[in-house]
Motif scaffolding. Structure first.
Motif, PDB file in Angstrom:
ATOM      1  N   MET A   1       0.939  -1.150   0.107  1.00  0.00           N
ATOM      2  CA  MET A   1       0.118  -0.140   0.101  1.00  0.00           C
ATOM      3  C   MET A   1       1.008   1.218  -0.058  1.00  0.00           C
ATOM      4  O   MET A   1       1.839   1.211   0.727  1.00  0.00           O
ATOM      5  N   MET A   2       0.522   2.381  -0.652  1.00  0.00           N
ATOM      6  CA  MET A   2       1.259   3.443  -0.831  1.00  0.00           C
ATOM      7  C   MET A   2       0.673   4.311   0.217  1.00  0.00           C
ATOM      8  O   MET A   2      -0.756   4.568   0.027  1.00  0.00           O
ATOM      9  N   SER A   3       1.307   5.362   0.682  1.00  0.00           N
ATOM     10  CA  SER A   3       0.698   6.349   1.467  1.00  0.00           C
ATOM     11  C   SER A   3       1.516   7.765   1.029  1.00  0.00           C
ATOM     12  O   SER A   3       2.478   7.666   0.767  1.00  0.00           O
ATOM     13  N   ALA A   4       0.789   8.896   1.399  1.00  0.00           N
ATOM     14  CA  ALA A   4       1.474  10.102   1.407  1.00  0.00           C
ATOM     15  C   ALA A   4       0.652  10.956   2.223  1.00  0.00           C
ATOM     16  O   ALA A   4      -0.508  10.852   2.405  1.00  0.00           O
ATOM     17  N   ASP A   5       1.320  12.009   2.725  1.00  0.00           N
ATOM     18  CA  ASP A   5       0.593  13.024   3.444  1.00  0.00           C
ATOM     19  C   ASP A   5      -0.145  14.128   2.481  1.00  0.00           C
ATOM     20  O   ASP A   5      -0.012  14.145   1.350  1.00  0.00           O
ATOM     21  N   ASN A   6      -0.847  14.880   3.192  1.00  0.00           N
ATOM     22  CA  ASN A   6      -1.832  15.883   2.301  1.00  0.00           C
ATOM     23  C   ASN A   6      -0.833  16.991   1.657  1.00  0.00           C
ATOM     24  O   ASN A   6      -1.505  17.556   0.785  1.00  0.00           O
ATOM     25  N   HIS A   7       0.425  16.968   1.794  1.00  0.00           N
ATOM     26  CA  HIS A   7       1.130  18.140   1.226  1.00  0.00           C
ATOM     27  C   HIS A   7       1.955  17.597  -0.037  1.00  0.00           C
ATOM     28  O   HIS A   7       2.731  18.204  -0.645  1.00  0.00           O
ATOM     29  N   THR A   8       1.930  16.163  -0.132  1.00  0.00           N
ATOM     30  CA  THR A   8       2.963  15.726  -0.973  1.00  0.00           C
ATOM     31  C   THR A   8       2.068  15.193  -2.125  1.00  0.00           C
ATOM     32  O   THR A   8       1.039  14.511  -2.203  1.00  0.00           O
ATOM     33  N   VAL A   9       2.711  15.718  -3.540  1.00  0.00           N
ATOM     34  CA  VAL A   9       1.936  15.472  -4.771  1.00  0.00           C
ATOM     35  C   VAL A   9       2.317  14.015  -5.098  1.00  0.00           C
ATOM     36  O   VAL A   9       3.710  13.880  -5.200  1.00  0.00           O
ATOM     37  N   PHE A  10       1.900  12.944  -5.657  1.00  0.00           N
ATOM     38  CA  PHE A  10       2.224  11.876  -6.036  1.00  0.00           C
ATOM     39  C   PHE A  10       1.327  11.310  -6.882  1.00  0.00           C
ATOM     40  O   PHE A  10       0.117  11.742  -7.021  1.00  0.00           O
ATOM     41  N   TYR A  11       1.846  10.391  -7.959  1.00  0.00           N
ATOM     42  CA  TYR A  11       1.081   9.694  -8.840  1.00  0.00           C
ATOM     43  C   TYR A  11       0.857   8.171  -8.444  1.00  0.00           C
ATOM     44  O   TYR A  11       1.746   7.637  -8.495  1.00  0.00           O
ATOM     45  N   PRO A  12      -0.472   7.834  -8.233  1.00  0.00           N
ATOM     46  CA  PRO A  12      -0.610   6.447  -7.468  1.00  0.00           C
ATOM     47  C   PRO A  12      -0.120   5.553  -8.794  1.00  0.00           C
ATOM     48  O   PRO A  12      -0.631   5.547  -9.770  1.00  0.00           O
ATOM     49  N   VAL A  13       0.512   4.623  -8.241  1.00  0.00           N
ATOM     50  CA  VAL A  13       0.729   3.470  -8.997  1.00  0.00           C
ATOM     51  C   VAL A  13      -0.054   2.225  -8.910  1.00  0.00           C
ATOM     52  O   VAL A  13      -0.571   1.597  -9.622  1.00  0.00           O
ATOM     53  N   THR A  14      -0.851   2.250  -7.479  1.00  0.00           N
ATOM     54  CA  THR A  14      -1.580   1.275  -7.029  1.00  0.00           C
ATOM     55  C   THR A  14      -2.875   1.779  -6.370  1.00  0.00           C
ATOM     56  O   THR A  14      -2.536   2.688  -5.416  1.00  0.00           O
ATOM     57  N   TYR A  15      -4.092   1.281  -6.539  1.00  0.00           N
ATOM     58  CA  TYR A  15      -5.051   1.675  -5.646  1.00  0.00           C
ATOM     59  C   TYR A  15      -5.614   0.635  -4.958  1.00  0.00           C
ATOM     60  O   TYR A  15      -5.185  -0.588  -5.444  1.00  0.00           O
ATOM     61  N   ILE A  16      -6.241   0.833  -3.891  1.00  0.00           N
ATOM     62  CA  ILE A  16      -6.749  -0.219  -2.895  1.00  0.00           C
ATOM     63  C   ILE A  16      -8.261   0.102  -3.007  1.00  0.00           C
ATOM     64  O   ILE A  16      -8.535   0.854  -2.424  1.00  0.00           O
ATOM     65  N   LEU A  17      -8.998  -0.995  -3.557  1.00  0.00           N
ATOM     66  CA  LEU A  17     -10.517  -1.021  -3.572  1.00  0.00           C
ATOM     67  C   LEU A  17     -10.842  -1.597  -2.096  1.00  0.00           C
ATOM     68  O   LEU A  17     -10.418  -2.681  -1.852  1.00  0.00           O
ATOM     69  N   THR A  18     -11.676  -1.058  -1.274  1.00  0.00           N
ATOM     70  CA  THR A  18     -11.761  -1.507  -0.118  1.00  0.00           C
ATOM     71  C   THR A  18     -13.165  -2.012   0.328  1.00  0.00           C
ATOM     72  O   THR A  18     -13.531  -2.632   1.218  1.00  0.00           O
ATOM     73  N   GLY A  19     -14.253  -2.070  -0.800  1.00  0.00           N
ATOM     74  CA  GLY A  19     -15.479  -2.679  -0.906  1.00  0.00           C
ATOM     75  C   GLY A  19     -16.167  -1.596  -0.283  1.00  0.00           C
ATOM     76  O   GLY A  19     -16.123  -0.565  -0.297  1.00  0.00           O
ATOM     77  N   ILE A  20     -17.305  -2.321   0.320  1.00  0.00           N
ATOM     78  CA  ILE A  20     -18.241  -1.411   1.088  1.00  0.00           C
ATOM     79  C   ILE A  20     -18.058  -1.277   2.719  1.00  0.00           C
ATOM     80  O   ILE A  20     -18.115  -1.931   3.336  1.00  0.00           O
ATOM     81  N   SER A  21     -17.421   0.310   2.678  1.00  0.00           N
ATOM     82  CA  SER A  21     -17.155   0.620   4.155  1.00  0.00           C
ATOM     83  C   SER A  21     -18.016   0.109   5.164  1.00  0.00           C
ATOM     84  O   SER A  21     -19.479   0.605   4.983  1.00  0.00           O
ATOM     85  N   GLY A  22     -17.800  -0.310   6.441  1.00  0.00           N
ATOM     86  CA  GLY A  22     -18.737  -0.550   7.401  1.00  0.00           C
ATOM     87  C   GLY A  22     -19.410  -1.774   7.526  1.00  0.00           C
ATOM     88  O   GLY A  22     -20.089  -2.178   8.388  1.00  0.00           O
ATOM     89  N   THR A  23     -19.177  -2.774   6.400  1.00  0.00           N
ATOM     90  CA  THR A  23     -19.901  -3.921   6.312  1.00  0.00           C
ATOM     91  C   THR A  23     -18.685  -5.030   5.905  1.00  0.00           C
ATOM     92  O   THR A  23     -19.257  -6.146   5.521  1.00  0.00           O
TER      93      THR A  23
END
Length: 321
Positions: A1-23
């Protein structure tokens, strides 16, 4: 998983689909009805395509357009459901940025294509009922082929700018996608750039493309109903209405679900997120599953051939046993 803070610009290589949150605890069980609906979608639309393509008597405009719809339904469901099931059952939510954009392209292109095919169906019924003597002259196989090419070209030209706009965005937030597939606005909201252009382009497509298709379909059926109720015979009126009933059911399913889906995303703060995602999943499953059932039940020629196929299968199995 790739993370970044709110001030760092990045181009995502991979996304993580989390499904239906809360279920999350119910994901395994929720996937079972989704899987069954997908199997029915594959079976129903494949059977419809097989019947239309193998029966020469069904190589007529109405059935050829119907086969286009079945193809688009297969594309839409196959683009979304296998990854959705992988997220639910195996927590395999990783998807590359390129694959995510590809999935997004095919989902939205299928949506635009289905709207155009439903318009073509309405035009087909208009000619068949309002100008039956010229039906075979106007809707030749060549014209149907050009309609199919126009559907594909229009979908590509409308959705490709979405991809270009998305690739221009800079991302500075998480790469977690709170969804089961790559939906345009869900990805755009992760960008740190202004997404006003993306929002307004989506709005323009909804109004000028889907909205215009809906208006033309309504106009076609208004003219059809006017022609039907002018017929002198009650039997002729019932027969004409029966030929349109399946198309009207499919059109209503598509437009009611699409309008609800569009406005739910725009006013999502009113509706809990997990309900929105659940409805989005049902949106890509229920119409493709029900379309071949509607045509199988309401179209006499299709129903006759479905019964014939099952009768042959039962006869063969009884002979083998």
């Amino acid at each position: 998983m790739m993370s970044a803070d709110n001030h760092t610009v990045f181009y995502p290589v991979t996304y993580i689909l989390t499904g239906i949150s809360g279920t999350e605890e119910s994901h395994f069980w929720m996937a079972i009805p989704f899987c069954l609906m997908y199997v029915l979608t594959l079976f129903g639309n494949s059977l419809l395509l097989f019947i239309i393509l193998t029966e020469r008597s069904l190589h007529e405009p109405m059935y050829l357009i119907m086969s286009m719809l079945a193809t688009v339904d297969l594309l839409l469901s196959t683009t979304t459901v296998p990854k959705m099931l992988a997220v639910f059952w195996f927590r395999a939510g990783e998807i590359s940025f390129a694959a995510c954009l590809t999935q997004m392209f095919f989902i939205h292109a299928s949506f635009i294509a289905e709207s155009a095919i439903l318009l073509a169906m309405a035009f087909d019924r208009y000619i068949a009922i309002c100008d039956p003597l010229r039906y075979t002259m106007i809707l030749t196989k060549s014209v149907i082929g050009k309609m199919g090419l126009a559907v594909v070209t229009r979908s590509f030209c409308i959705i490709f700018p979405h991809i270009i706009l998305m690739k221009q965005l800079k991302f500075c937030r998480t790469n977690l996608l709170p969804h089961t597939y790559c939906e345009h606005m869900v990805i755009a909201r992760l960008a740190c750039d202004d997404i006003t252009v993306n929002v307004w382009y989506g709005f323009a497509v909804a109004i000028l493309v889907i909205g215009l298709d809906a208006v033309l379909i309504a106009l076609s059926y208004g003219l059809i109903l006017r022609a039907v109720f002018r017929l002198p015979s009650k039997d002729a009126r019932l027969k004409a209405l029966r030929t349109c009933s399946s198309h009207l059911c499919v059109i209503l399913m598509f437009h009611i679900s699409s309008v609800f889906s569009y406005y739910a995303h725009r006013f999502g703060h009113i509706i809990p997120g997990y309900i929105l995602i659940l409805l989005a999943n049902l949106y890509v499953l229920i119409p493709p599953m029900l379309n071949p059932i509607v045509y199988g039940v309401t179209t006499k020629e299709i129903l006759k051939r479905v019964i014939s196929i099952f009768y042959r299968c039962v006869s063969r199995s009884s002979l083998l046993s």
